[in-house]
Write an enzyme that holds these catalytic residues in place. Structure first.
Site, mmCIF file in Angstrom:
data_model
loop_
_atom_site.group_PDB
_atom_site.id
_atom_site.type_symbol
_atom_site.label_atom_id
_atom_site.label_comp_id
_atom_site.label_asym_id
_atom_site.label_seq_id
_atom_site.Cartn_x
_atom_site.Cartn_y
_atom_site.Cartn_z
ATOM 1 N N LYS A 11 -17.990 3.368 4.860
ATOM 2 C CA LYS A 11 -17.722 3.968 3.557
ATOM 3 C C LYS A 11 -18.505 3.298 2.420
ATOM 4 O O LYS A 11 -19.083 2.223 2.598
ATOM 5 C CB LYS A 11 -16.223 3.904 3.287
ATOM 6 C CG LYS A 11 -15.395 4.752 4.244
ATOM 7 C CD LYS A 11 -13.924 4.658 3.903
ATOM 8 C CE LYS A 11 -13.075 5.536 4.777
ATOM 9 N NZ LYS A 11 -11.651 5.484 4.383
ATOM 10 N N TYR A 51 -13.130 16.422 4.780
ATOM 11 C CA TYR A 51 -11.740 15.968 4.626
ATOM 12 C C TYR A 51 -10.772 17.121 4.323
ATOM 13 O O TYR A 51 -9.651 16.886 3.856
ATOM 14 C CB TYR A 51 -11.658 14.892 3.533
ATOM 15 C CG TYR A 51 -12.224 13.568 3.987
ATOM 16 C CD1 TYR A 51 -11.544 12.788 4.918
ATOM 17 C CD2 TYR A 51 -13.443 13.104 3.510
ATOM 18 C CE1 TYR A 51 -12.057 11.574 5.345
ATOM 19 C CE2 TYR A 51 -13.964 11.884 3.939
ATOM 20 C CZ TYR A 51 -13.266 11.131 4.853
ATOM 21 O OH TYR A 51 -13.785 9.932 5.284
ATOM 22 N N PHE A 59 -3.704 12.466 -2.247
ATOM 23 C CA PHE A 59 -4.854 11.565 -2.336
ATOM 24 C C PHE A 59 -6.197 12.264 -2.104
ATOM 25 O O PHE A 59 -7.252 11.643 -2.220
ATOM 26 C CB PHE A 59 -4.708 10.400 -1.352
ATOM 27 C CG PHE A 59 -4.644 10.806 0.102
ATOM 28 C CD1 PHE A 59 -5.786 11.087 0.822
ATOM 29 C CD2 PHE A 59 -3.413 10.902 0.739
ATOM 30 C CE1 PHE A 59 -5.722 11.463 2.151
ATOM 31 C CE2 PHE A 59 -3.331 11.276 2.076
ATOM 32 C CZ PHE A 59 -4.501 11.556 2.788
ATOM 33 N N THR A 93 -4.860 1.373 8.372
ATOM 34 C CA THR A 93 -5.427 1.949 7.149
ATOM 35 C C THR A 93 -5.194 1.031 5.957
ATOM 36 O O THR A 93 -6.095 0.812 5.152
ATOM 37 C CB THR A 93 -4.802 3.333 6.873
ATOM 38 O OG1 THR A 93 -5.049 4.168 8.014
ATOM 39 C CG2 THR A 93 -5.397 3.979 5.646
ATOM 40 N N ARG A 104 -10.968 -3.752 8.799
ATOM 41 C CA ARG A 104 -10.246 -3.582 7.541
ATOM 42 C C ARG A 104 -9.616 -4.878 7.053
ATOM 43 O O ARG A 104 -9.551 -5.119 5.844
ATOM 44 C CB ARG A 104 -9.220 -2.465 7.674
ATOM 45 C CG ARG A 104 -9.917 -1.097 7.757
ATOM 46 C CD ARG A 104 -8.965 0.015 8.015
ATOM 47 N NE ARG A 104 -9.628 1.311 7.929
ATOM 48 C CZ ARG A 104 -9.201 2.391 8.551
ATOM 49 N NH1 ARG A 104 -8.107 2.340 9.302
ATOM 50 N NH2 ARG A 104 -9.848 3.527 8.430
ATOM 51 N N ASN A 114 -11.371 1.161 2.279
ATOM 52 C CA ASN A 114 -11.056 0.374 3.471
ATOM 53 C C ASN A 114 -12.215 0.275 4.457
ATOM 54 O O ASN A 114 -12.020 0.019 5.631
ATOM 55 C CB ASN A 114 -9.778 0.893 4.140
ATOM 56 C CG ASN A 114 -9.901 2.316 4.632
ATOM 57 O OD1 ASN A 114 -10.996 2.865 4.747
ATOM 58 N ND2 ASN A 114 -8.776 2.917 4.941
ATOM 59 N N HIS A 117 -14.179 4.762 8.403
ATOM 60 C CA HIS A 117 -13.424 5.924 8.904
ATOM 61 C C HIS A 117 -13.697 6.033 10.389
ATOM 62 O O HIS A 117 -14.809 5.767 10.842
ATOM 63 C CB HIS A 117 -13.906 7.213 8.217
ATOM 64 C CG HIS A 117 -13.515 8.460 8.957
ATOM 65 N ND1 HIS A 117 -12.349 9.137 8.704
ATOM 66 C CD2 HIS A 117 -14.130 9.133 9.971
ATOM 67 C CE1 HIS A 117 -12.273 10.182 9.520
ATOM 68 N NE2 HIS A 117 -13.336 10.199 10.293
ATOM 69 N N GLU A 128 -16.162 16.066 14.369
ATOM 70 C CA GLU A 128 -16.773 15.245 13.318
ATOM 71 C C GLU A 128 -18.221 14.904 13.647
ATOM 72 O O GLU A 128 -19.076 14.909 12.759
ATOM 73 C CB GLU A 128 -15.936 13.984 13.099
ATOM 74 C CG GLU A 128 -14.586 14.297 12.471
ATOM 75 C CD GLU A 128 -13.680 13.092 12.317
ATOM 76 O OE1 GLU A 128 -12.698 13.215 11.567
ATOM 77 O OE2 GLU A 128 -13.920 12.028 12.927
#
Length: 140
Positions: A11, A51, A59, A93, A104, A114, A117, A128
């Site tokens: 990320k 997403y 969120f 998470t 994480r 975090n 993914h 994905e």
């Protein structure tokens, strides 16, 4: 044990801090092989579609905004029980609940930022992976 493929995103918080190599070293040292990898800057449309499963959750908009805030590394990992192994290596998470030595626990800044993914099932991994990669992009 079954050889599987799973999908991973490093990320924006991880790429911003130049953690790509450190995070991938954890994956590789634990038997996962990177067979496809690309550094991209997701568009708003890409992030919203990727997403979409979370669209009804409170969120969702913050997640989309975070994922388009900087470059990410999308990648395909392969190995024995890759989906479960990758999820174990990522950690919970919420980094406060993540086990010692997980990505994480080591690198996350918050629940949202975090660092990584990962697909939660083989079926989702296939979807994905196909979202970002063509079969010819994956080299085992």
């Amino acid at each position: 044990m079954a050889i599987e493929r799973t999908f991973s995103i490093l990320k924006p918080d991880a790429t911003r801090r130049n953690l790509t190599g450190k995070i991938n070293a954890i994956f590789e040292e634990n038997g996962l092989k990177i067979i496809g990898q690309r550094r991209i800057w997701m568009s708003q449309a890409q992030a919203k579609a990727f997403y979409a499963v979370h669209a009804a959750r409170p969120f969702y908009n913050d997640l989309v905004e975070f994922m388009v805030s900087g470059p990410v590394v999308v990648q395909v990992l392969e190995g024995e029980n890759a989906v479960a192994k990758h999820r174990d290596l990522m950690g919970a998470t919420n980094p406060a609940n993540a086990a010692e030595g997980t990505v994480r626990k080591l690198y996350a800044e918050s629940i949202e930022a975090n660092s990584v993914h990962g697909s939660d099932s083989a079926e989702n991994a296939a979807n994905e992976i196909a979202y970002f990669f063509a079969g010819c992009d994956l080299v085992g």
